[in-house]
Design a protein around this motif. Sequence first.
Motif, PDB file in Angstrom:
ATOM      1  N   LEU A  34       3.103  12.333 -18.720  1.00  0.00           N
ATOM      2  CA  LEU A  34       3.488  11.028 -19.263  1.00  0.00           C
ATOM      3  C   LEU A  34       4.998  10.830 -19.191  1.00  0.00           C
ATOM      4  CD1 LEU A  34       1.198  10.532 -22.405  1.00  0.00           C
ATOM      5  CD2 LEU A  34       1.207   9.184 -20.291  1.00  0.00           C
ATOM      6  N   ASN A  35       5.736  11.896 -19.508  1.00  0.00           N
ATOM      7  CA  ASN A  35       7.197  11.822 -19.441  1.00  0.00           C
ATOM      8  C   ASN A  35       7.673  11.583 -18.014  1.00  0.00           C
ATOM      9  OD1 ASN A  35       9.944  12.151 -20.483  1.00  0.00           O
ATOM     10  ND2 ASN A  35       9.912  14.116 -19.427  1.00  0.00           N
ATOM     11  N   LEU A  36       7.072  12.293 -17.051  1.00  0.00           N
ATOM     12  CA  LEU A  36       7.444  12.116 -15.648  1.00  0.00           C
ATOM     13  C   LEU A  36       7.058  10.726 -15.149  1.00  0.00           C
ATOM     14  CD1 LEU A  36       6.463  15.576 -14.103  1.00  0.00           C
ATOM     15  CD2 LEU A  36       8.751  14.727 -14.598  1.00  0.00           C
ATOM     16  N   MET A  37       5.886  10.247 -15.563  1.00  0.00           N
ATOM     17  CA  MET A  37       5.457   8.917 -15.160  1.00  0.00           C
ATOM     18  C   MET A  37       6.426   7.854 -15.666  1.00  0.00           C
ATOM     19  SD  MET A  37       1.348   9.288 -15.848  1.00  0.00           S
ATOM     20  CE  MET A  37       1.007   7.542 -15.635  1.00  0.00           C
ATOM     21  N   ARG A  96       0.829  -1.203   0.000  1.00  0.00           N
ATOM     22  CA  ARG A  96       0.000   0.000   0.000  1.00  0.00           C
ATOM     23  C   ARG A  96       0.869   1.260   0.000  1.00  0.00           C
ATOM     24  NH1 ARG A  96      -4.221   0.284   4.743  1.00  0.00           N
ATOM     25  NH2 ARG A  96      -2.269   0.382   5.907  1.00  0.00           N
ATOM     26  N   LYS A  97       1.928   1.232   0.806  1.00  0.00           N
ATOM     27  CA  LYS A  97       2.837   2.376   0.862  1.00  0.00           C
ATOM     28  C   LYS A  97       3.587   2.552  -0.457  1.00  0.00           C
ATOM     29  CE  LYS A  97       6.642   4.206   3.667  1.00  0.00           C
ATOM     30  NZ  LYS A  97       7.558   3.917   4.806  1.00  0.00           N
ATOM     31  N   ARG A  98       4.066   1.444  -1.035  1.00  0.00           N
ATOM     32  CA  ARG A  98       4.821   1.516  -2.289  1.00  0.00           C
ATOM     33  C   ARG A  98       3.946   2.001  -3.443  1.00  0.00           C
ATOM     34  NH1 ARG A  98       7.773   0.714   1.075  1.00  0.00           N
ATOM     35  NH2 ARG A  98       8.090   2.913   0.628  1.00  0.00           N
ATOM     36  N   LEU A  99       2.718   1.459  -3.527  1.00  0.00           N
ATOM     37  CA  LEU A  99       1.840   1.828  -4.635  1.00  0.00           C
ATOM     38  C   LEU A  99       1.368   3.275  -4.525  1.00  0.00           C
ATOM     39  CD1 LEU A  99      -0.266  -1.456  -4.936  1.00  0.00           C
ATOM     40  CD2 LEU A  99       1.492  -0.629  -6.518  1.00  0.00           C
ATOM     41  N   GLY A 100       1.395   3.815  -3.302  1.00  0.00           N
ATOM     42  CA  GLY A 100       1.030   5.217  -3.146  1.00  0.00           C
ATOM     43  C   GLY A 100       1.935   6.144  -3.928  1.00  0.00           C
ATOM     44  N   GLY A 101       3.171   5.715  -4.145  1.00  0.00           N
ATOM     45  CA  GLY A 101       4.112   6.529  -4.903  1.00  0.00           C
ATOM     46  C   GLY A 101       3.814   6.591  -6.383  1.00  0.00           C
ATOM     47  N   PHE A 102       2.821   5.827  -6.865  1.00  0.00           N
ATOM     48  CA  PHE A 102       2.444   5.839  -8.268  1.00  0.00           C
ATOM     49  C   PHE A 102       1.279   6.788  -8.545  1.00  0.00           C
ATOM     50  CE2 PHE A 102       4.785   1.935  -7.858  1.00  0.00           C
ATOM     51  CZ  PHE A 102       5.427   1.779  -9.076  1.00  0.00           C
ATOM     52  N   ARG A 103       0.748   7.404  -7.513  1.00  0.00           N
ATOM     53  CA  ARG A 103      -0.388   8.304  -7.718  1.00  0.00           C
ATOM     54  C   ARG A 103       0.038   9.573  -8.453  1.00  0.00           C
ATOM     55  NH1 ARG A 103      -2.556   9.463  -1.935  1.00  0.00           N
ATOM     56  NH2 ARG A 103      -0.300   9.519  -1.597  1.00  0.00           N
ATOM     57  N   LEU A 104      -0.847  10.089  -9.305  1.00  0.00           N
ATOM     58  CA  LEU A 104      -0.550  11.340 -10.018  1.00  0.00           C
ATOM     59  C   LEU A 104      -0.352  12.487  -9.031  1.00  0.00           C
ATOM     60  CD1 LEU A 104      -2.948  11.197 -13.091  1.00  0.00           C
ATOM     61  CD2 LEU A 104      -0.473  10.915 -13.075  1.00  0.00           C
ATOM     62  N   LYS A 105      -1.140  12.472  -7.946  1.00  0.00           N
ATOM     63  CA  LYS A 105      -1.020  13.539  -6.942  1.00  0.00           C
ATOM     64  C   LYS A 105       0.398  13.588  -6.375  1.00  0.00           C
ATOM     65  CE  LYS A 105      -2.967  14.846  -2.441  1.00  0.00           C
ATOM     66  NZ  LYS A 105      -3.950  14.482  -1.399  1.00  0.00           N
ATOM     67  N   TRP A 106       0.965  12.391  -6.097  1.00  0.00           N
ATOM     68  CA  TRP A 106       2.304  12.320  -5.546  1.00  0.00           C
ATOM     69  C   TRP A 106       3.339  12.764  -6.578  1.00  0.00           C
ATOM     70  CZ3 TRP A 106       5.738  12.778  -2.175  1.00  0.00           C
ATOM     71  CH2 TRP A 106       6.981  12.162  -2.254  1.00  0.00           C
ATOM     72  N   ARG A 139       9.593   8.211 -16.527  1.00  0.00           N
ATOM     73  CA  ARG A 139      10.886   8.325 -15.853  1.00  0.00           C
ATOM     74  C   ARG A 139      10.817   7.785 -14.432  1.00  0.00           C
ATOM     75  NH1 ARG A 139      13.311  14.226 -15.585  1.00  0.00           N
ATOM     76  NH2 ARG A 139      11.931  14.413 -13.777  1.00  0.00           N
ATOM     77  N   ASP A 140       9.777   8.158 -13.709  1.00  0.00           N
ATOM     78  CA  ASP A 140       9.674   7.778 -12.305  1.00  0.00           C
ATOM     79  C   ASP A 140       9.391   6.278 -12.154  1.00  0.00           C
ATOM     80  OD1 ASP A 140       9.596   9.298  -9.639  1.00  0.00           O
ATOM     81  OD2 ASP A 140       7.877   7.958  -9.462  1.00  0.00           O
ATOM     82  N   TYR A 141       8.457   5.768 -12.937  1.00  0.00           N
ATOM     83  CA  TYR A 141       8.108   4.357 -12.819  1.00  0.00           C
ATOM     84  C   TYR A 141       9.245   3.461 -13.285  1.00  0.00           C
ATOM     85  CZ  TYR A 141       3.367   6.210 -12.235  1.00  0.00           C
ATOM     86  OH  TYR A 141       2.264   6.892 -11.797  1.00  0.00           O
ATOM     87  N   ARG A 142       9.946   3.879 -14.332  1.00  0.00           N
ATOM     88  CA  ARG A 142      11.103   3.104 -14.794  1.00  0.00           C
ATOM     89  C   ARG A 142      12.138   2.982 -13.681  1.00  0.00           C
ATOM     90  NH1 ARG A 142      14.544   6.194 -18.996  1.00  0.00           N
ATOM     91  NH2 ARG A 142      14.891   7.332 -17.051  1.00  0.00           N
ATOM     92  N   GLN A 161       3.419  16.489  -6.787  1.00  0.00           N
ATOM     93  CA  GLN A 161       4.121  17.091  -5.657  1.00  0.00           C
ATOM     94  C   GLN A 161       5.631  16.843  -5.762  1.00  0.00           C
ATOM     95  OE1 GLN A 161       2.709  16.726  -1.656  1.00  0.00           O
ATOM     96  NE2 GLN A 161       4.758  16.390  -0.867  1.00  0.00           N
ATOM     97  N   LYS A 162       5.995  15.617  -6.099  1.00  0.00           N
ATOM     98  CA  LYS A 162       7.415  15.257  -6.145  1.00  0.00           C
ATOM     99  C   LYS A 162       8.188  16.137  -7.110  1.00  0.00           C
ATOM    100  CE  LYS A 162      10.432  11.253  -6.935  1.00  0.00           C
ATOM    101  NZ  LYS A 162      10.443   9.793  -7.251  1.00  0.00           N
ATOM    102  N   TYR A 163       7.577  16.427  -8.265  1.00  0.00           N
ATOM    103  CA  TYR A 163       8.280  17.193  -9.291  1.00  0.00           C
ATOM    104  C   TYR A 163       7.825  18.643  -9.376  1.00  0.00           C
ATOM    105  CZ  TYR A 163      10.066  12.682 -10.779  1.00  0.00           C
ATOM    106  OH  TYR A 163      10.701  11.463 -10.805  1.00  0.00           O
ATOM    107  N   GLY A 164       6.899  19.052  -8.496  1.00  0.00           N
ATOM    108  CA  GLY A 164       6.480  20.441  -8.460  1.00  0.00           C
ATOM    109  C   GLY A 164       5.826  20.911  -9.738  1.00  0.00           C
ATOM    110  N   VAL A 165       4.935  20.086 -10.313  1.00  0.00           N
ATOM    111  CA  VAL A 165       4.310  20.420 -11.596  1.00  0.00           C
ATOM    112  C   VAL A 165       2.789  20.360 -11.456  1.00  0.00           C
ATOM    113  CG1 VAL A 165       6.222  19.799 -13.105  1.00  0.00           C
ATOM    114  CG2 VAL A 165       4.705  18.003 -12.270  1.00  0.00           C
ATOM    115  N   ALA A 166       2.255  21.232 -10.653  1.00  0.00           N
ATOM    116  CA  ALA A 166       0.823  21.186 -10.344  1.00  0.00           C
ATOM    117  C   ALA A 166      -0.048  21.351 -11.588  1.00  0.00           C
ATOM    118  CB  ALA A 166       0.488  22.276  -9.329  1.00  0.00           C
TER     119      ALA A 166
END
Length: 381
Positions: free
Chosen positions: A331-334, A305-315, A336-339, A318-323
Amino acid sequence: MAVMTASDREIDRRAGLIGALLRGDALRQCDGELLRWAIKRTLGAMAYYRFHDDLPAEVAGECRRQYMFGAVQDMKYASAYAEVCGVLKEVGIDFLPMKGMALVLQGVYPNGALRLHCDIDLLMRSEADCRRAAEALKAAGWRGPGEFDSYHHVPPLHKREIMLEIHHLIPGVRDEELNRRFWEKDFIRQGDGREYRLSDELHFAVLFAHTAINHDWEFGERFLLDAGMLMRRSGFDVEKSFAYCRMMGIAAPEHLLSAFPEIFGGGQGVPEPFSLLRRHVLGGTIPFSSLVMTEPGRFGWSWWRKRLGGFRLKWLRQKYGVADANWKTMLNLMWRDYRNKFVTGWKFAFKPSVAEMRKRNSAAAREALGITAPNEELNHL
């Protein structure tokens, strides 16, 4: 046995490069591989500034791009900092910049392009001041989801891809009385305003505590360069700075200098008691971000549950400061981050022993520096 991704020879070369960056020495035995390491550790801009005429052709462009990126970032952060200052002065809250932003503001580096930083760190007198400041900044357009409290700061805020962290304790220092003492006796007020500054000696200690205690040397190479730049400033009082370090729970800060003579001077060779400290700081020990795969409760429901929370768009926002990012950017951030998450997970999923080895390495480094203050992250390994 130390868990490392670098040999002692590579560590020697890395330390030698940081020393050369400090002094502007001529590049010797510096190849593309070593400079690519420096670029990944955000030291490429400094390499371009010091050696742009002598850089190997295969990395000169990358160093130059990091320098130019730093110059643009510096302008963005300077504008954001001025805006934040205006809001805080208007509502009557005392504040003090720390770490990367403060090093730039105080001219520790020749220009702001040379010290890349991912956020603005401010210290305030109390948690109540931090929360009042956050509300005032939200009214001025800064955003935050209201999560991710830490023991020393309130949830981060973002605006125009700039992240702001508002602290009520110095990172690595949990002693509220010590923080009060610094506000009363050591921080330097700017004129008659609300803005304060750190002396070079206290800033050295703050960076030391942040890197050695809070992050267990994950950003060791950056700290070594910061520390060297501070110590080379006119009038820097080494003993006064070490006294601050001891207040913060680092009993033997002088041992860091002994471990890196090519950076700080003071003789030839490294005494054996400090060789593991040297490897832990610059040897590429397993990072905390990888150790989540070795947690005792890994693969249980709460872990997933904690790990999958890091896949949320909201997170991700926030992580990349791109509200307000468009779908292409997201899509590019997803990707890069998921890879990165999947690569890290696969790499360490079947190595449950690395956490224990990391703890042993960390314990040896902490013993060498006489550190008694607790490390929050290590308690979870």
